[in-house]
Design a protein around this motif. Structure first.
Motif, PDB file in Angstrom:
ATOM      1  N   SER A 179       0.854  -1.193   0.000  1.00  0.00           N
ATOM      2  CA  SER A 179       0.000   0.000   0.000  1.00  0.00           C
ATOM      3  C   SER A 179       0.882   1.233   0.000  1.00  0.00           C
ATOM      4  O   SER A 179       2.062   1.180   0.403  1.00  0.00           O
ATOM      5  N   ALA A 180       0.324   2.348  -0.437  1.00  0.00           N
ATOM      6  CA  ALA A 180       1.048   3.615  -0.385  1.00  0.00           C
ATOM      7  C   ALA A 180       1.256   4.054   1.058  1.00  0.00           C
ATOM      8  O   ALA A 180       2.276   4.676   1.377  1.00  0.00           O
ATOM      9  N   ALA A 181       0.302   3.728   1.925  1.00  0.00           N
ATOM     10  CA  ALA A 181       0.433   4.077   3.342  1.00  0.00           C
ATOM     11  C   ALA A 181       1.644   3.384   3.955  1.00  0.00           C
ATOM     12  O   ALA A 181       2.408   3.981   4.720  1.00  0.00           O
ATOM     13  N   GLN A 182       1.846   2.120   3.623  1.00  0.00           N
ATOM     14  CA  GLN A 182       3.007   1.386   4.121  1.00  0.00           C
ATOM     15  C   GLN A 182       4.294   1.992   3.580  1.00  0.00           C
ATOM     16  O   GLN A 182       5.263   2.188   4.319  1.00  0.00           O
ATOM     17  N   ARG A 183       4.315   2.289   2.287  1.00  0.00           N
ATOM     18  CA  ARG A 183       5.515   2.863   1.676  1.00  0.00           C
ATOM     19  C   ARG A 183       5.903   4.170   2.364  1.00  0.00           C
ATOM     20  O   ARG A 183       7.088   4.427   2.615  1.00  0.00           O
ATOM     21  N   GLU A 184       4.924   4.991   2.669  1.00  0.00           N
ATOM     22  CA  GLU A 184       5.200   6.276   3.309  1.00  0.00           C
ATOM     23  C   GLU A 184       5.905   6.082   4.652  1.00  0.00           C
ATOM     24  O   GLU A 184       6.870   6.786   4.974  1.00  0.00           O
ATOM     25  N   VAL A 185       5.441   5.128   5.441  1.00  0.00           N
ATOM     26  CA  VAL A 185       6.070   4.844   6.735  1.00  0.00           C
ATOM     27  C   VAL A 185       7.512   4.392   6.540  1.00  0.00           C
ATOM     28  O   VAL A 185       8.430   4.842   7.247  1.00  0.00           O
ATOM     29  N   LEU A 196      11.373   1.180  -3.427  1.00  0.00           N
ATOM     30  CA  LEU A 196      10.077   0.852  -2.830  1.00  0.00           C
ATOM     31  C   LEU A 196       8.956   1.148  -3.830  1.00  0.00           C
ATOM     32  O   LEU A 196       8.649   2.309  -4.110  1.00  0.00           O
ATOM     33  N   ALA A 197       8.364   0.109  -4.375  1.00  0.00           N
ATOM     34  CA  ALA A 197       7.273   0.252  -5.339  1.00  0.00           C
ATOM     35  C   ALA A 197       5.978  -0.223  -4.705  1.00  0.00           C
ATOM     36  O   ALA A 197       5.956  -1.224  -3.979  1.00  0.00           O
ATOM     37  N   VAL A 198       4.890   0.474  -4.966  1.00  0.00           N
ATOM     38  CA  VAL A 198       3.589   0.047  -4.466  1.00  0.00           C
ATOM     39  C   VAL A 198       3.014  -1.001  -5.410  1.00  0.00           C
ATOM     40  O   VAL A 198       2.863  -0.758  -6.605  1.00  0.00           O
ATOM     41  N   LYS A 199       2.734  -2.176  -4.876  1.00  0.00           N
ATOM     42  CA  LYS A 199       2.095  -3.253  -5.636  1.00  0.00           C
ATOM     43  C   LYS A 199       1.020  -3.858  -4.746  1.00  0.00           C
ATOM     44  O   LYS A 199       1.292  -4.705  -3.906  1.00  0.00           O
ATOM     45  N   HIS A 200      -0.206  -3.405  -4.927  1.00  0.00           N
ATOM     46  CA  HIS A 200      -1.303  -3.951  -4.132  1.00  0.00           C
ATOM     47  C   HIS A 200      -1.446  -5.447  -4.383  1.00  0.00           C
ATOM     48  O   HIS A 200      -1.194  -5.930  -5.492  1.00  0.00           O
ATOM     49  N   ASN A 201      -1.864  -6.169  -3.360  1.00  0.00           N
ATOM     50  CA  ASN A 201      -2.199  -7.573  -3.561  1.00  0.00           C
ATOM     51  C   ASN A 201      -3.416  -7.682  -4.477  1.00  0.00           C
ATOM     52  O   ASN A 201      -4.313  -6.846  -4.426  1.00  0.00           O
ATOM     53  N   PHE A 202      -3.434  -8.704  -5.303  1.00  0.00           N
ATOM     54  CA  PHE A 202      -4.608  -8.952  -6.127  1.00  0.00           C
ATOM     55  C   PHE A 202      -5.471 -10.017  -5.457  1.00  0.00           C
ATOM     56  O   PHE A 202      -5.042 -10.700  -4.523  1.00  0.00           O
ATOM     57  N   LEU A 299      -2.209  -0.234  12.168  1.00  0.00           N
ATOM     58  CA  LEU A 299      -2.142   0.331  10.824  1.00  0.00           C
ATOM     59  C   LEU A 299      -1.946  -0.792   9.812  1.00  0.00           C
ATOM     60  O   LEU A 299      -0.817  -1.184   9.526  1.00  0.00           O
ATOM     61  N   GLU A 300      -3.038  -1.291   9.283  1.00  0.00           N
ATOM     62  CA  GLU A 300      -2.957  -2.382   8.316  1.00  0.00           C
ATOM     63  C   GLU A 300      -2.114  -1.951   7.114  1.00  0.00           C
ATOM     64  O   GLU A 300      -2.316  -0.878   6.540  1.00  0.00           O
ATOM     65  N   ALA A 301      -1.189  -2.831   6.720  1.00  0.00           N
ATOM     66  CA  ALA A 301      -0.385  -2.546   5.533  1.00  0.00           C
ATOM     67  C   ALA A 301      -1.186  -2.761   4.258  1.00  0.00           C
ATOM     68  O   ALA A 301      -0.884  -2.175   3.217  1.00  0.00           O
ATOM     69  N   PHE A 302      -2.229  -3.583   4.331  1.00  0.00           N
ATOM     70  CA  PHE A 302      -3.109  -3.757   3.174  1.00  0.00           C
ATOM     71  C   PHE A 302      -4.555  -3.916   3.642  1.00  0.00           C
ATOM     72  O   PHE A 302      -5.220  -2.940   3.917  1.00  0.00           O
ATOM     73  N   GLY A 322      -4.216   3.695   8.041  1.00  0.00           N
ATOM     74  CA  GLY A 322      -3.443   2.700   7.317  1.00  0.00           C
ATOM     75  C   GLY A 322      -3.895   2.585   5.874  1.00  0.00           C
ATOM     76  O   GLY A 322      -4.355   3.547   5.253  1.00  0.00           O
ATOM     77  N   ALA A 323      -3.817   1.380   5.339  1.00  0.00           N
ATOM     78  CA  ALA A 323      -4.154   1.156   3.935  1.00  0.00           C
ATOM     79  C   ALA A 323      -5.642   1.275   3.652  1.00  0.00           C
ATOM     80  O   ALA A 323      -6.034   1.484   2.499  1.00  0.00           O
ATOM     81  N   PHE A 324      -6.478   1.160   4.675  1.00  0.00           N
ATOM     82  CA  PHE A 324      -7.923   1.191   4.436  1.00  0.00           C
ATOM     83  C   PHE A 324      -8.368   2.492   3.760  1.00  0.00           C
ATOM     84  O   PHE A 324      -9.329   2.508   2.999  1.00  0.00           O
ATOM     85  N   THR A 325      -7.667   3.581   4.042  1.00  0.00           N
ATOM     86  CA  THR A 325      -8.083   4.863   3.468  1.00  0.00           C
ATOM     87  C   THR A 325      -7.836   4.932   1.963  1.00  0.00           C
ATOM     88  O   THR A 325      -8.434   5.758   1.279  1.00  0.00           O
TER      89      THR A 325
END
Length: 413
Positions: A179-185, A196-202, A299-302, A322-325
């Motif tokens: 998530s972008a939220a995780q990357r920011e942290v 650090l690349a954002v790759k959401h889980n599918f 803070l969920e990472a995804f 976290g990632a929920f937003t």
């Protein structure tokens, strides 16, 4: 493409979103015609070890030399184009990075949590967010006993983080943040932003979607305080005291709060504890939901369950942090409540179950969001893009000389 996937599987007694993601990615890549091999250890196997073998496990957390030798030999034989690392705790260790360097194979790593900056990987302590170790030494985690409430159990994790930090940050060509939220942290903590690349889980197509408004609210996941289970129980008690929501709450999963949840649900008509469901049962339970509830206090990472709900055309009620937003658009694909506040969660649950509520419209919007950002086709392209970048980066270094000397050699940090 030839890919070797490295993963320490979590114990099967409790649901693991991480295990699920690894299995789904392996299947996706194989279905697309890529040659995938898996190098893994299973936490379930610890129980079968001798007493001395069990006692030695914490010593292997920072560094497992046998894994380095075994994986390096496997890499030299298989010659994959890239190694994809997931979880290495507790039986693999960061020695897998040295094995990749030994064999000259580029590595990518999916960061499923925050273990790069927090020994237990949760950024959570005593019911609240905690960032004491972020950007500094992990000594606070030891002092507080952040892993399983034990200082002794936290030491191997803290030691591994301290001595292997540089190895991770230089030995991996591309990190997948979920998530972008995780990357920011992680960027704030000093990790190399360019890697650090954002790759959401599918999420795979569920094969079943909601038909109608739904018949229950669903909590599906680990029964732990960080997942907001106690918060949910408090919010539901508030709703019940006010006359109820009109639909029951179904809680499915297992974990440390299972006994507490079972006792709380016993004898109630408005709550059903379903226990641990298999994959098909989970999909059917989601598809029958008015909404899926994700009230995590950490803070969920995804937030895999939120996207699984989207795939079935079901909105989510989730904590607004976290990632929920970035997964849930408030009022469009679901509702966001104030983190840690039972009254706010109760208000959202009342709203989404109220007569004439826009839950069906939210479900359609959620499904569209899934198709655009979390489908298998999107997931495959993002995986391959990351692999290609890692291979290209490693090739460029090999041609120009590796300026990151010591990136993977040596026996410890």
């Amino acid at each position: 493409m030839r890919v070797l996937v490295v993963h320490n599987r979590y114990a099967s007694a409790q649901p693991s979103g991480e295990n699920k993601v690894v299995d789904q990615e392996v299947a996706l890549l194989r279905e697309a015609g890529h040659r995938i091999e898996v190098f893994e250890r299973r936490s379930d196997d610890i129980a079968a070890r001798s007493l001395p073998g069990k006692a030695a496990v914490p010593l292997l957390v920072p560094w497992n030399p046998a894994v380095r030798a075994e994986l390096a030999a496997r890499l030299r034989t298989a010659r994959p184009d890239v190694v994809h690392i997931h979880n290495v705790f507790p039986l693999l260790s960061p020695a897998v990075l040295a094995a990749c360097a030994d064999a000259g194979v580029p590595a990518v790593a999916t960061l499923h949590n925050y273990t790069q900056v927090c020994p237990p990987g949760t950024l959570h302590r005593d019911g609240r967010a905690c960032t004491e170790c972020v950007g500094s030494t992990p000594l606070p985690a030891v002092r507080h006993g952040c892993y399983r409430g034990s200082r002794l159990a936290t030491v191997p994790l803290a030691l591994s983080l301290a001595v292997n930090r540089r190895r991770w940050w230089t030995g991996v060509e591309r990190f997948f943040c979920i998530s972008a939220a995780q990357r920011e942290v992680l960027v704030r903590a000093g990790m190399p932003a360019e890697r650090l690349a954002v790759k959401h889980n599918f999420v795979p197509e569920p094969g079943v979607r909601r038909d109608g408004p739904g018949e229950h609210l669903l909590y599906l996941g680990r029964l732990a305080e960080t997942k907001g289970v106690r918060l949910l129980m408090a919010a539901w008690d508030e709703i019940a005291a006010g006359g109820g929501a009109g639909v029951p709450l179904v809680i499915a999963g297992a974990g440390p709060l299972e006994r507490e949840v079972t006792a709380w649900a016993a004898g109630r008509d408005d709550v059903r504890y379903a226990g641990l469901l298999d994959r098909d049962e989970c999909r059917r339970a989601v598809a029958r939901s008015v909404a899926v509830v994700a009230p995590s206090t950490w803070l969920e990472a995804f937030g895999l369950v939120v996207v699984e709900a989207m795939a079935a055309g079901v909105p989510a009620v989730a904590a607004a942090h976290g990632a929920f937003t970035e997964l849930v658009e408030d009022g469009v694909t679901g509702l966001l409540h104030r983190p840690g506040e039972a009254a706010s969660l109760a208000s959202c649950l009342r709203r989404i179950t109220a007569e004439g509520a826009p839950g069906e419209a939210m479900g359609r919007a959620a499904r569209l969001r899934y198709e655009q950002g979390f489908s298998p086709a999107v997931g495959l392209e993002r995986l391959l893009e990351g692999y290609r970048s890692a291979i290209a980066g490693r090739t460029a270094l090999a041609r120009g000389g590796d300026s990151r000397a010591g990136r993977g050699d040596g026996d410890s940090g």
